[in-house]
Motif scaffolding. Structure first.
Motif, PDB file in Angstrom:
ATOM      1  N   GLU A  47      36.938  65.680 -82.812  1.00 33.57           N
ATOM      2  CA  GLU A  47      38.035  64.771 -83.124  1.00 33.57           C
ATOM      3  C   GLU A  47      37.982  63.529 -82.228  1.00 33.57           C
ATOM      4  N   GLY A  48      38.092  62.366 -82.841  1.00 29.83           N
ATOM      5  CA  GLY A  48      38.059  61.114 -82.111  1.00 29.83           C
ATOM      6  C   GLY A  48      36.663  60.619 -81.778  1.00 29.83           C
ATOM      7  N   LEU A  49      35.635  61.328 -82.230  1.00 30.76           N
ATOM      8  CA  LEU A  49      34.262  60.979 -81.888  1.00 30.76           C
ATOM      9  C   LEU A  49      33.473  60.565 -83.128  1.00 30.76           C
ATOM     10  N   ILE A  50      32.462  59.744 -82.900  1.00 26.48           N
ATOM     11  CA  ILE A  50      31.486  59.392 -83.927  1.00 26.48           C
ATOM     12  C   ILE A  50      30.344  60.405 -83.841  1.00 26.48           C
ATOM     13  N   VAL A  51      30.033  61.042 -84.958  1.00 24.08           N
ATOM     14  CA  VAL A  51      28.942  62.024 -85.017  1.00 24.08           C
ATOM     15  C   VAL A  51      27.746  61.323 -85.657  1.00 24.08           C
ATOM     16  N   SER A  52      26.730  61.061 -84.851  1.00 22.38           N
ATOM     17  CA  SER A  52      25.605  60.223 -85.268  1.00 22.38           C
ATOM     18  C   SER A  52      24.293  60.978 -85.129  1.00 22.38           C
ATOM     19  N   PRO A  53      23.294  60.636 -85.952  1.00 21.84           N
ATOM     20  CA  PRO A  53      21.957  61.163 -85.655  1.00 21.84           C
ATOM     21  C   PRO A  53      21.493  60.675 -84.288  1.00 21.84           C
ATOM     22  N   GLY A  54      20.755  61.522 -83.585  1.00 27.34           N
ATOM     23  CA  GLY A  54      20.197  61.113 -82.305  1.00 27.34           C
ATOM     24  C   GLY A  54      19.221  59.968 -82.480  1.00 27.34           C
ATOM     25  N   MET A  55      19.105  59.160 -81.441  1.00 22.74           N
ATOM     26  CA  MET A  55      18.225  57.990 -81.523  1.00 22.74           C
ATOM     27  C   MET A  55      16.759  58.395 -81.505  1.00 22.74           C
ATOM     28  N   VAL A  56      15.962  57.689 -82.279  1.00 22.62           N
ATOM     29  CA  VAL A  56      14.507  57.786 -82.255  1.00 22.62           C
ATOM     30  C   VAL A  56      14.007  56.469 -81.657  1.00 22.62           C
ATOM     31  N   PHE A 395      27.227  62.615 -80.029  1.00 24.41           N
ATOM     32  CA  PHE A 395      28.655  62.365 -80.174  1.00 24.41           C
ATOM     33  C   PHE A 395      29.006  61.155 -79.308  1.00 24.41           C
ATOM     34  N   ILE A 396      29.513  60.119 -79.957  1.00 25.99           N
ATOM     35  CA  ILE A 396      29.831  58.870 -79.284  1.00 25.99           C
ATOM     36  C   ILE A 396      31.337  58.710 -79.224  1.00 25.99           C
ATOM     37  N   LYS A 397      31.837  58.433 -78.033  1.00 32.01           N
ATOM     38  CA  LYS A 397      33.262  58.152 -77.866  1.00 32.01           C
ATOM     39  C   LYS A 397      33.441  56.641 -77.859  1.00 32.01           C
ATOM     40  N   PRO A 398      34.051  56.094 -78.923  1.00 29.18           N
ATOM     41  CA  PRO A 398      34.211  54.633 -78.979  1.00 29.18           C
ATOM     42  C   PRO A 398      35.324  54.148 -78.061  1.00 29.18           C
ATOM     43  N   HIS A 399      35.289  52.860 -77.759  1.00 29.70           N
ATOM     44  CA  HIS A 399      36.336  52.217 -76.945  1.00 29.70           C
ATOM     45  C   HIS A 399      36.605  53.047 -75.679  1.00 29.70           C
ATOM     46  N   SER A 400      35.518  53.384 -75.011  1.00 27.15           N
ATOM     47  CA  SER A 400      35.588  54.227 -73.812  1.00 27.15           C
ATOM     48  C   SER A 400      34.819  53.518 -72.700  1.00 27.15           C
TER      49      SER A 400
END
Length: 455
Positions: A47-56, A395-400
């Protein structure tokens, strides 16, 4: 089905765009995507997080085996930095190791050096150098599983070190392209006109110039553009797929755009530091921000952003190229090692600068950091959150907001031009094939779960 893990309540970036959805993982793979998934051994509440593919990240240097460079960057420290920064896979450059990766034997030596030390997955570049064109060096590296090849049109390597990398002349570039074209692999190219930049640098130093901005002036944009044009022309003659590394000026991207319109199989990347710093900041930062091609002016940076948003630049990489501090601590910037330590801050800086400050869509962000590079280098298990792919998820926490400190860095040598900068987002957790390899509260997991990817 009983899943190993379900991710719930996060904003998930799929190939089609972002949605609120559950993601289920089984045996290291993404097993299901959809609402109301249940029955799992473990639940992650995103909750509150961006769920993104890991970077290559397709441009990372590790110096192991290192010889005289053994203190620059190792597999343990380099891959821990990746885990902390949200890079779940990288393609490792064939230099600055000693011996450089230029044959089947040297590639096997590299694999052995990293055995049991990888915290993320690592694919490998093979090297194209003048000395491996007549001894089956290209074919041997393909047999050992390289994802792509790399060469330098700029001066590189130390001729006094046995087994070091070496730049190509025009014949070696052409002949190397002919051989690589038969393999179907991509040739990545450091494109700068060495004959001009080397002499301009010597002349500037002889005049007593010493600052980093003066160094930048000795590598003008046209020296990058000319080399890109030449590489594209050779690619037309040979049919070799090419990728232009770390383009630092919009004029270089324009050459790629024109060539693609003519049917040439060419792509390009830029670097996070070109999108973040400008020349007028460099003298205050010092030689830790020295690299080549150099960091250019505000106008060049704005052009790179334009072409990144337009999709003409397929990815933004770290070009993580660390060294020991003594090689950066020089009164004369011309004497300092040229390379930036940055792989730990690819994701958070790009998310802040592109998504939060400039309005890039989450889908395009994920394409740039993961899908595009995975597709270009034929890494089919990587690059997106999709059923059947490896569960490499961040998992990225935006505006942090946080301020990067030296003690935050996992690098062997804890310095970076990003230290002291306020960054507006954070990677709070990283999964590699469904296993947590980093959490913000506990750090990088103690178990190295990465592996070498052999294509």
């Amino acid at each position: 089905m009983q899943y190993d893990l379900i991710i719930k309540n996060g904003l998930v970036i799929l190939e089609s765009g972002e949605i609120f959805s559950d993601v289920a993982i089984k045996n290291g793979k993404i097993a299901a995507i959809g609402p109301n998934l249940v029955q799992a051994d473990k639940i992650i509440d995103a909750e509150g997080l961006i769920v993104s593919p890991g970077m290559v990240d397709i441009h990372v240097h590790i110096s192991e085996p290192g010889g005289v460079r053994h203190e620059w960057e190792g597999y343990v420290t380099g891959t821990k930095a990746c885990a902390k920064g949200g890079v779940t896979t990288f393609v490792e450059m064939p230099l600055n190791q000693l011996p450089a990766t230029t044959s089947g034997e040297t590639l096997r030596t590299k694999y052995a050096a990293g055995e049991g030390k990888l915290y993320v997955d690592v694919a490998s570049y093979g090297g194209l150098v003048p000395y491996n064109l007549t001894n089956n060096g290209i074919a041997e590296q393909v047999e050992e599983g390289v994802a792509a090849f790399k060469c330098f049109m700029a001066t590189c390597g130390d001729p006094n070190l046995d087994g070091d990398f070496a730049n190509v002349n025009d014949y070696a570039l052409w002949e190397g392209m002919r051989q690589i074209a038969k393999t179907g692999k991509v040739l990545a190219i450091h494109a700068e006109n060495a004959a001009i930049t080397d002499i301009l640098g010597q002349q500037a130093k002889a005049r007593g110039e010493s600052t980093l901005s003066q160094y930048v002036a000795t590598r003008p944009a046209f020296t990058e553009v000319e080399a890109i044009r030449r590489a594209i022309f050779f690619a037309k003659q040979t049919g070799c797929p090419i990728h232009i590394c770390h383009v630092a000026c919009p004029e270089g991207v324009e050459e790629v755009i024109k060539a693609r319109q003519e049917g040439v199989n060419v792509t390009c990347e830029t670097c996070i530091h070109y999108l973040y710093f400008t020349t007028d900041q460099l003298d205050a930062i010092g030689p830790i921000a020295k690299c080549s091609p150099p960091i250019r002016d505000q106008q060049a940076q704005e052009g790179l952003w334009k072409y990144l948003f337009a999709g003409h630049i397929i990815t933004a990489v770290s070009d993580h190229s660390p060294c020991t501090y003594d090689l950066k601590d020089k009164a004369n910037a011309f004497d300092a090692w040229g390379g930036i330590s940055g792989v730990q801050n690819n994701v958070d800086i790009l998310f802040d600068e592109a998504v939060q400050k400039r309005g890039m869509s989450l889908k395009q962000f994920a394409d740039i950091i993961a899908k595009n590079p995975a597709e270009r280098y034929n890494l089919p298990a990587k690059g997106s959150i999709k059923v059947g792919k490896d569960a490499d998820i961040i998992f990225i926490k935006p505006h942090s907001n946080y301020v990067l400190k030296e003690q935050d860095l996992e690098y062997r040598n804890k310095f970076s031009p990003y230290v002291g900068r306020q960054i507006g987002a954070q990677v709070v957790q990283t999964l590699l094939r469904g296993e947590t390899i980093y959490q913000i509260n506990s750090g990088v997991d103690s178990t190295p779960r990465g592996t070498f990817i052999r294509r």
